[in-house]
Design a protein around this motif. Structure first.
Motif, PDB file in Angstrom:
ATOM      1  N   LEU A 128       0.834  -1.203   0.000  1.00  0.00           N
ATOM      2  CA  LEU A 128       0.000   0.000   0.000  1.00  0.00           C
ATOM      3  C   LEU A 128       0.859   1.239   0.000  1.00  0.00           C
ATOM      4  CD1 LEU A 128      -2.687  -0.690   2.770  1.00  0.00           C
ATOM      5  CD2 LEU A 128      -2.928  -1.010   0.319  1.00  0.00           C
ATOM      6  N   LYS A 129       0.327   2.291  -0.609  1.00  0.00           N
ATOM      7  CA  LYS A 129       0.890   3.638  -0.493  1.00  0.00           C
ATOM      8  C   LYS A 129      -0.234   4.541  -0.017  1.00  0.00           C
ATOM      9  CE  LYS A 129       4.529   3.696  -3.923  1.00  0.00           C
ATOM     10  NZ  LYS A 129       5.045   4.322  -5.122  1.00  0.00           N
ATOM     11  N   LEU A 130       0.128   5.528   0.744  1.00  0.00           N
ATOM     12  CA  LEU A 130      -0.841   6.512   1.217  1.00  0.00           C
ATOM     13  C   LEU A 130      -0.478   7.866   0.621  1.00  0.00           C
ATOM     14  CD1 LEU A 130      -0.771   5.456   4.968  1.00  0.00           C
ATOM     15  CD2 LEU A 130      -2.390   4.706   3.224  1.00  0.00           C
ATOM     16  N   ARG A 131      -1.482   8.654   0.304  1.00  0.00           N
ATOM     17  CA  ARG A 131      -1.276  10.040  -0.127  1.00  0.00           C
ATOM     18  C   ARG A 131      -2.022  10.932   0.851  1.00  0.00           C
ATOM     19  NH1 ARG A 131      -1.972   8.205  -6.040  1.00  0.00           N
ATOM     20  NH2 ARG A 131       0.162   7.552  -6.458  1.00  0.00           N
ATOM     21  N   ILE A 132      -1.336  11.998   1.259  1.00  0.00           N
ATOM     22  CA  ILE A 132      -1.831  12.848   2.334  1.00  0.00           C
ATOM     23  C   ILE A 132      -1.812  14.294   1.902  1.00  0.00           C
ATOM     24  CG2 ILE A 132      -1.348  13.620   4.691  1.00  0.00           C
ATOM     25  CD1 ILE A 132       0.310  10.746   4.569  1.00  0.00           C
TER      26      ILE A 132
END
Length: 161
Positions: A128-132
């Motif tokens: 997973l990657k998260l974008r914030i």
């Protein structure tokens, strides 16, 4: 008599963020050996007028003052965004409690526990990657930053989407 001079930093009134770190802890779910991931995302921030954070009286349309988007990284390196309901309205408290305008700089930690246990049948480790992104009380949005990839358990059918 000597007078001390302090340089007041000049930051843009639009918040600016940078990815700092992503830390994963495995935590117990219940009294069995079942575990889930607890993830702490740390971002660095600056804001010129210090109006970051939400109080009870603040209203934010569409999403809160902290926006998290979650992506599965598929085997072909394409990404699939998961529209998770828990990502919709996230908030952090006022970072300048005195409410006086002025520049602020610091680190913002956000913790979340994944919804899928390691030992649940059909779960596999998924990258997973998260974008914030964050926004201030004037609804000025920071740029969006991306975290490092993290592996966490999810049902295998997510890889087939």
């Amino acid at each position: 008599m000597l007078a001390a001079c302090v340089d007041i930093p000049k930051y843009d009134d639009t918040p600016s963020i940078a990815f700092n770190s992503l830390t994963k802890y495995v935590v117990p779910v219940d009294t069995t050996a079942n575990t889930k991931d607890s993830i702490i995302v740390t971002i660095d921030f600056t804001d010129g007028d210090g109006d970051l954070g939400a109080g009870r009286e603040d209203h934010y349309p569409d999403w809160g003052n902290y926006r998290l988007r979650t992506f599965i990284v598929k085997p072909d390196n394409s990404e699939l965004e998961l529209n998770l309901s828990l990502d919709k309205f996230m908030f952090f408290p006022p970072l300048k409690p005195d409410g006086k305008p002025g520049p602020i700089k610091g680190k913002l930690d956000f913790g979340l526990v994944t919804g899928f246990p390691y030992q649940q049948r059909g779960n596999v480790l998924v990258p997973l990657k998260l974008r914030i992104k964050i926004r201030d009380k004037a609804l000025r949005e920071s740029q969006e930053v991306e975290t490092d990839t993290i592996w966490t358990p999810m049902p295998s059918y997510y890889l087939e989407l």
